[in-house]
Design a protein around this motif. Structure first.
Motif, PDB file in Angstrom:
ATOM      1  N   SER A   1       0.811  -1.274  -0.127  1.00 19.56           N
ATOM      2  CA  SER A   1       0.118   0.018   0.009  1.00 19.56           C
ATOM      3  C   SER A   1       0.882   1.512  -0.182  1.00 19.56           C
ATOM      4  O   SER A   1       0.455   2.238  -0.498  1.00 19.56           O
ATOM      5  N   ALA A   2       2.030   1.464   0.716  1.00 15.09           N
ATOM      6  CA  ALA A   2       2.717   2.422   0.802  1.00 15.09           C
ATOM      7  C   ALA A   2       3.596   2.500  -0.706  1.00 15.09           C
ATOM      8  O   ALA A   2       3.529   3.494  -1.013  1.00 15.09           O
ATOM      9  N   VAL A   3       3.814   1.543  -1.223  1.00 19.02           N
ATOM     10  CA  VAL A   3       4.528   1.572  -2.459  1.00 19.02           C
ATOM     11  C   VAL A   3       3.524   2.383  -3.601  1.00 19.02           C
ATOM     12  O   VAL A   3       3.691   3.087  -4.250  1.00 19.02           O
ATOM     13  N   GLY A   4       2.205   1.972  -3.276  1.00 21.17           N
ATOM     14  CA  GLY A   4       1.114   2.349  -4.397  1.00 21.17           C
ATOM     15  C   GLY A   4       1.091   3.980  -3.980  1.00 21.17           C
ATOM     16  O   GLY A   4       0.894   4.599  -5.032  1.00 21.17           O
ATOM     17  N   TRP A   5       0.829   4.257  -2.684  1.00 18.17           N
ATOM     18  CA  TRP A   5       0.791   5.647  -2.441  1.00 18.17           C
ATOM     19  C   TRP A   5       1.961   6.586  -2.790  1.00 18.17           C
ATOM     20  O   TRP A   5       2.179   7.612  -3.445  1.00 18.17           O
ATOM     21  N   PHE A   6       3.312   5.982  -2.747  1.00 16.30           N
ATOM     22  CA  PHE A   6       4.483   6.611  -3.018  1.00 16.30           C
ATOM     23  C   PHE A   6       4.334   6.952  -4.727  1.00 16.30           C
ATOM     24  O   PHE A   6       4.678   7.980  -5.128  1.00 16.30           O
ATOM     25  N   LEU A   7       4.070   5.869  -5.371  1.00 14.09           N
ATOM     26  CA  LEU A   7       3.927   6.021  -6.731  1.00 14.09           C
ATOM     27  C   LEU A   7       2.901   7.274  -7.312  1.00 14.09           C
ATOM     28  O   LEU A   7       3.451   7.730  -8.229  1.00 14.09           O
ATOM     29  N   ALA A   8       1.822   7.194  -6.626  1.00 11.30           N
ATOM     30  CA  ALA A   8       0.796   8.198  -6.931  1.00 11.30           C
ATOM     31  C   ALA A   8       1.374   9.304  -6.689  1.00 11.30           C
ATOM     32  O   ALA A   8       1.131  10.362  -7.337  1.00 11.30           O
ATOM     33  N   ALA A   9       1.988   9.708  -5.371  1.00 14.58           N
ATOM     34  CA  ALA A   9       2.469  10.860  -5.105  1.00 14.58           C
ATOM     35  C   ALA A   9       3.679  11.389  -5.738  1.00 14.58           C
ATOM     36  O   ALA A   9       3.760  12.477  -6.411  1.00 14.58           O
ATOM     37  N   LEU A  10       4.733  10.410  -6.504  1.00 17.10           N
ATOM     38  CA  LEU A  10       5.655  10.730  -7.220  1.00 17.10           C
ATOM     39  C   LEU A  10       5.220  11.170  -8.421  1.00 17.10           C
ATOM     40  O   LEU A  10       5.790  12.057  -9.270  1.00 17.10           O
ATOM     41  N   ALA A  11       3.940  10.641  -9.117  1.00 16.96           N
ATOM     42  CA  ALA A  11       3.328  11.285 -10.308  1.00 16.96           C
ATOM     43  C   ALA A  11       2.852  12.733  -9.955  1.00 16.96           C
ATOM     44  O   ALA A  11       2.929  13.541 -11.042  1.00 16.96           O
ATOM     45  N   LEU A  12       2.054  12.979  -8.988  1.00 16.83           N
ATOM     46  CA  LEU A  12       1.303  14.254  -8.603  1.00 16.83           C
ATOM     47  C   LEU A  12       2.496  15.342  -8.416  1.00 16.83           C
ATOM     48  O   LEU A  12       2.208  16.421  -8.707  1.00 16.83           O
ATOM     49  N   VAL A  13       3.666  14.967  -8.105  1.00 21.30           N
ATOM     50  CA  VAL A  13       4.338  15.995  -7.534  1.00 21.30           C
ATOM     51  C   VAL A  13       5.223  16.411  -8.622  1.00 21.30           C
ATOM     52  O   VAL A  13       5.947  17.627  -8.409  1.00 21.30           O
ATOM     53  N   GLN A  14       5.175  16.155 -10.013  1.00 19.14           N
ATOM     54  CA  GLN A  14       6.110  16.313 -11.179  1.00 19.14           C
ATOM     55  C   GLN A  14       5.947  17.781 -11.592  1.00 19.14           C
ATOM     56  O   GLN A  14       6.837  18.564 -11.614  1.00 19.14           O
ATOM     57  N   ILE A  15       4.663  18.204 -11.667  1.00 19.71           N
ATOM     58  CA  ILE A  15       4.336  19.559 -12.241  1.00 19.71           C
ATOM     59  C   ILE A  15       4.697  20.594 -11.354  1.00 19.71           C
ATOM     60  O   ILE A  15       5.417  21.298 -11.799  1.00 19.71           O
ATOM     61  N   PRO A  16       4.473  20.617 -10.023  1.00 20.61           N
ATOM     62  CA  PRO A  16       4.954  21.685  -9.037  1.00 20.61           C
ATOM     63  C   PRO A  16       6.388  21.767  -8.917  1.00 20.61           C
ATOM     64  O   PRO A  16       7.154  22.736  -8.667  1.00 20.61           O
ATOM     65  N   LEU A  17       6.995  20.384  -8.875  1.00 24.46           N
ATOM     66  CA  LEU A  17       8.568  20.239  -8.739  1.00 24.46           C
ATOM     67  C   LEU A  17       9.119  20.841  -9.707  1.00 24.46           C
ATOM     68  O   LEU A  17      10.070  21.860  -9.464  1.00 24.46           O
ATOM     69  N   TRP A  18       8.762  20.789 -11.115  1.00 24.75           N
ATOM     70  CA  TRP A  18       9.579  21.269 -12.050  1.00 24.75           C
ATOM     71  C   TRP A  18       9.324  22.673 -12.227  1.00 24.75           C
ATOM     72  O   TRP A  18      10.209  23.302 -12.690  1.00 24.75           O
ATOM     73  N   PHE A  19       8.094  23.265 -11.812  1.00 28.89           N
ATOM     74  CA  PHE A  19       7.703  24.398 -12.079  1.00 28.89           C
ATOM     75  C   PHE A  19       8.604  25.324 -10.835  1.00 28.89           C
ATOM     76  O   PHE A  19       9.283  26.343 -11.245  1.00 28.89           O
ATOM     77  N   ILE A  20       8.944  24.697  -9.657  1.00 32.77           N
ATOM     78  CA  ILE A  20       9.760  25.276  -8.715  1.00 32.77           C
ATOM     79  C   ILE A  20      11.311  25.301  -9.007  1.00 32.77           C
ATOM     80  O   ILE A  20      12.005  26.358  -9.087  1.00 32.77           O
ATOM     81  N   VAL A  21      11.722  24.502  -9.682  1.00 32.44           N
ATOM     82  CA  VAL A  21      12.950  24.286 -10.575  1.00 32.44           C
ATOM     83  C   VAL A  21      13.167  25.304 -11.398  1.00 32.44           C
ATOM     84  O   VAL A  21      14.378  25.954 -11.543  1.00 32.44           O
ATOM     85  N   ALA A  22      12.279  25.424 -12.571  1.00 34.30           N
ATOM     86  CA  ALA A  22      12.134  26.398 -13.424  1.00 34.30           C
ATOM     87  C   ALA A  22      12.105  27.893 -12.789  1.00 34.30           C
ATOM     88  O   ALA A  22      13.075  28.813 -13.407  1.00 34.30           O
ATOM     89  N   VAL A  23      11.464  28.119 -11.762  1.00 33.66           N
ATOM     90  CA  VAL A  23      11.729  29.420 -11.161  1.00 33.66           C
ATOM     91  C   VAL A  23      12.830  29.786 -10.496  1.00 33.66           C
ATOM     92  O   VAL A  23      13.576  30.814 -10.621  1.00 33.66           O
ATOM     93  N   TYR A  24      13.564  28.778  -9.837  1.00 35.99           N
ATOM     94  CA  TYR A  24      14.667  28.819  -9.120  1.00 35.99           C
ATOM     95  C   TYR A  24      15.936  29.017  -9.966  1.00 35.99           C
ATOM     96  O   TYR A  24      16.749  29.950  -9.892  1.00 35.99           O
TER      97      TYR A  24
END
Length: 150
Positions: free
Chosen positions: A61-84
């Motif tokens: 179950s933890a692996v499933g939630w981790f994979l879901a979170a990994l997919a969802l965090v991509q857009i905000p993460l790369w936006f922050i990198v682009a701003v930085y």
């Protein structure tokens, strides 16, 4: 769609297909698809507890939630990198610059890129868009161009 803009997107589609997209596609891209995806996402989060299989080990179950979170965090993460990484000084300038396409954005083919830029320039000056299909087809009929590319 909401950042790039419906007008820009429709111009790009028209450039690729040589005809403008209809009202159905415009409504779908702007409203129907985002609303449907938001509803599906919210229902998925609400219904997530009821879909948990009690026979699965906790690590699965933890692996499933981790994979879901990994997919969802991509857009905000790369936006922050682009701003930085943006060289502008000041947070607002960095933020606005990160929302704009790069200078070299566009088709990779030089002929298509030139036609695309001409179309964008004509559209930005509120001129009637030029039919670029004849320009592109003429470029491909040029034998020396075919030899250079192929």
């Amino acid at each position: 769609m909401w950042i790039y803009g419906l007008k820009n997107f429709c111009q790009d589609v028209e450039f690729m297909l040589n005809k403008p997209p209809g009202i159905f596609w415009k409504v779908t891209w702007c409203f129907t698809a985002p609303v449907a995806l938001t509803i599906i996402f919210i229902i998925g989060i609400i219904d997530a507890e009821s879909t948990v299989d009690p026979t699965l080990p906790d690590w699965a179950s933890a692996v499933g939630w981790f994979l879901a979170a990994l997919a969802l965090v991509q857009i905000p993460l790369w936006f922050i990198v682009a701003v930085y990484r943006d060289p502008h000084i000041g947070f607002i300038k960095k933020l606005l610059s990160a929302l704009k396409p790069a200078e070299n954005w566009g088709p990779s083919d030089p002929v298509h890129n030139a036609d695309w830029r001409a179309m964008k320039m004509a559209a930005s000056k509120n001129k009637i868009p030029v039919n670029l299909a004849s320009t592109v087809s003429a470029a491909y009929q040029n034998q020396s161009y075919k030899e250079d590319v192929f």
